[in-house]
Write a protein that holds these residues in place. Structure first.
Motif, PDB file in Angstrom:
ATOM      1  N   GLY A   1      -3.682  18.772  -6.744  1.00 23.27           N
ATOM      2  CA  GLY A   1      -4.115  20.365  -6.576  1.00 23.27           C
ATOM      3  C   GLY A   1      -3.515  21.452  -7.156  1.00 23.27           C
ATOM      4  O   GLY A   1      -4.136  22.186  -7.851  1.00 23.27           O
ATOM      5  N   LEU A   2      -2.227  21.428  -7.396  1.00 22.45           N
ATOM      6  CA  LEU A   2      -1.630  22.210  -8.070  1.00 22.45           C
ATOM      7  C   LEU A   2      -1.844  22.196  -9.772  1.00 22.45           C
ATOM      8  O   LEU A   2      -1.802  23.239 -10.196  1.00 22.45           O
ATOM      9  CB  LEU A   2       0.029  21.969  -7.836  1.00 22.45           C
ATOM     10  N   VAL A   3      -1.985  20.943 -10.177  1.00 21.37           N
ATOM     11  CA  VAL A   3      -2.250  21.140 -11.556  1.00 21.37           C
ATOM     12  C   VAL A   3      -3.526  21.587 -11.969  1.00 21.37           C
ATOM     13  O   VAL A   3      -3.884  22.172 -12.878  1.00 21.37           O
ATOM     14  CB  VAL A   3      -2.048  19.412 -12.024  1.00 21.37           C
TER      15      VAL A   3
ATOM     16  N   GLY B   1       0.810  -1.239  -0.110  1.00 22.06           N
ATOM     17  CA  GLY B   1      -0.112   0.015   0.098  1.00 22.06           C
ATOM     18  C   GLY B   1       0.787   1.207  -0.059  1.00 22.06           C
ATOM     19  O   GLY B   1       2.422   1.155  -0.112  1.00 22.06           O
ATOM     20  N   PHE B   2       0.243   2.340   0.165  1.00 18.37           N
ATOM     21  CA  PHE B   2       0.851   3.885  -0.014  1.00 18.37           C
ATOM     22  C   PHE B   2       0.887   4.160   1.550  1.00 18.37           C
ATOM     23  O   PHE B   2       0.030   3.936   2.147  1.00 18.37           O
ATOM     24  CB  PHE B   2       0.194   4.503  -0.678  1.00 18.37           C
ATOM     25  N   THR B   3       2.314   4.960   1.721  1.00 19.49           N
ATOM     26  CA  THR B   3       2.245   5.633   3.006  1.00 19.49           C
ATOM     27  C   THR B   3       1.382   6.865   2.810  1.00 19.49           C
ATOM     28  O   THR B   3       0.951   7.508   1.844  1.00 19.49           O
ATOM     29  CB  THR B   3       3.588   5.980   3.307  1.00 19.49           C
ATOM     30  N   LEU B   4       1.112   7.354   4.161  1.00 17.30           N
ATOM     31  CA  LEU B   4       0.332   8.867   4.439  1.00 17.30           C
ATOM     32  C   LEU B   4       1.020   9.720   3.425  1.00 17.30           C
ATOM     33  O   LEU B   4       0.613  10.715   2.780  1.00 17.30           O
ATOM     34  CB  LEU B   4       0.208   9.259   5.848  1.00 17.30           C
ATOM     35  N   ILE B   5       2.391   9.978   3.687  1.00 19.83           N
ATOM     36  CA  ILE B   5       3.094  10.896   2.851  1.00 19.83           C
ATOM     37  C   ILE B   5       2.899  10.744   1.208  1.00 19.83           C
ATOM     38  O   ILE B   5       3.040  11.773   0.577  1.00 19.83           O
ATOM     39  CB  ILE B   5       4.846  10.600   3.261  1.00 19.83           C
ATOM     40  N   GLU B   6       3.143   9.571   0.907  1.00 17.52           N
ATOM     41  CA  GLU B   6       2.866   9.309  -0.510  1.00 17.52           C
ATOM     42  C   GLU B   6       1.466   9.724  -1.009  1.00 17.52           C
ATOM     43  O   GLU B   6       1.293  10.411  -2.200  1.00 17.52           O
ATOM     44  CB  GLU B   6       3.069   7.805  -0.864  1.00 17.52           C
ATOM     45  N   LEU B   7       0.572   9.502  -0.103  1.00 16.05           N
ATOM     46  CA  LEU B   7      -0.923   9.925  -0.448  1.00 16.05           C
ATOM     47  C   LEU B   7      -0.893  11.391  -0.536  1.00 16.05           C
ATOM     48  O   LEU B   7      -1.546  11.901  -1.452  1.00 16.05           O
ATOM     49  CB  LEU B   7      -1.812   9.338   0.260  1.00 16.05           C
ATOM     50  N   LEU B   8      -0.418  12.042   0.429  1.00  9.91           N
ATOM     51  CA  LEU B   8      -0.520  13.538   0.629  1.00  9.91           C
ATOM     52  C   LEU B   8       0.236  14.265  -0.655  1.00  9.91           C
ATOM     53  O   LEU B   8       0.014  15.163  -1.241  1.00  9.91           O
ATOM     54  CB  LEU B   8       0.189  14.048   1.843  1.00  9.91           C
ATOM     55  N   ALA B   9       1.217  13.753  -1.196  1.00  7.70           N
ATOM     56  CA  ALA B   9       2.096  14.095  -1.973  1.00  7.70           C
ATOM     57  C   ALA B   9       1.287  14.129  -3.342  1.00  7.70           C
ATOM     58  O   ALA B   9       1.274  15.195  -4.396  1.00  7.70           O
ATOM     59  CB  ALA B   9       3.480  13.461  -2.399  1.00  7.70           C
ATOM     60  N   VAL B  10       0.479  13.126  -3.696  1.00  7.82           N
ATOM     61  CA  VAL B  10      -0.258  12.878  -4.842  1.00  7.82           C
ATOM     62  C   VAL B  10      -1.138  13.861  -4.817  1.00  7.82           C
ATOM     63  O   VAL B  10      -1.670  14.594  -5.751  1.00  7.82           O
ATOM     64  CB  VAL B  10      -0.714  11.307  -5.044  1.00  7.82           C
TER      65      VAL B  10
END
Length: 154
Positions: free
Chosen positions: A19-21, A5-14
């Motif tokens: 949001g930026l795009v 699975g993904f870590t919380l940091i990876e999910l926040l980065a995505v």
């Protein structure tokens, strides 16, 4: 045993990247729409100018009532003085179509403005002035004249 699975940091980065795009895309879309509306308002100024040229030609040669006073008013102008005509006058006389005055940002309202006929050494100079609510104002500060000529022929 390995966790998949993904870590919380990876999910926040995505999420931050999405949001930026999205922000960049939406701001670009808003800017493009505003520039298009401004371009339409500038075309409106040109439509007013063309209506003024047509009106001037007709009023100068027509033998109808009101023309004498228009010709007299224009001939009495000093160099670089102007006659101002309301857009409503141009519309009422059929020189300008109502659909040409719709505010590009809000189709339910019409833009305000006037036609300026300036007397120069080389002849009349025509300029359309426009003010569209919260969108566009002619490059000169919009100080509408108080004295409009309103005795055009029918």
């Amino acid at each position: 045993m390995k966790n998949k699975g993904f870590t919380l940091i990876e999910l926040l980065a995505v999420i931050a990247l999405i949001g930026l795009v999205g922000t960049v895309g939406i701001s670009s879309l808003i800017r493009t729409r505003k520039n298009t509306n401004i371009k339409l308002a500038k075309e409106m100024e040109n439509d007013i100018k063309v209506a003024g040229e047509n009106m001037f030609s007709y009023e100068k040669i027509s033998g109808e009532k009101g023309v004498e006073s228009f010709n007299k008013k224009y001939n009495e102008l000093n160099k670089n003085s102007s006659i101002y005509i309301k857009l409503s006058e141009l519309k009422d006389r059929g020189y300008l179509k109502t659909d040409k005055l719709k505010n590009p940002a809000n189709d339910s309202k019409e833009c305000e403005g006037y036609l300026e006929i300036k007397k120069t050494n080389t002849g009349p100079e025509f300029k359309g002035h426009v003010k569209c609510d919260k969108l566009y104002t002619t490059d000169n500060p919009y100080n509408a004249p108080t004295d409009y000529f309103s005795n055009l022929s029918n």
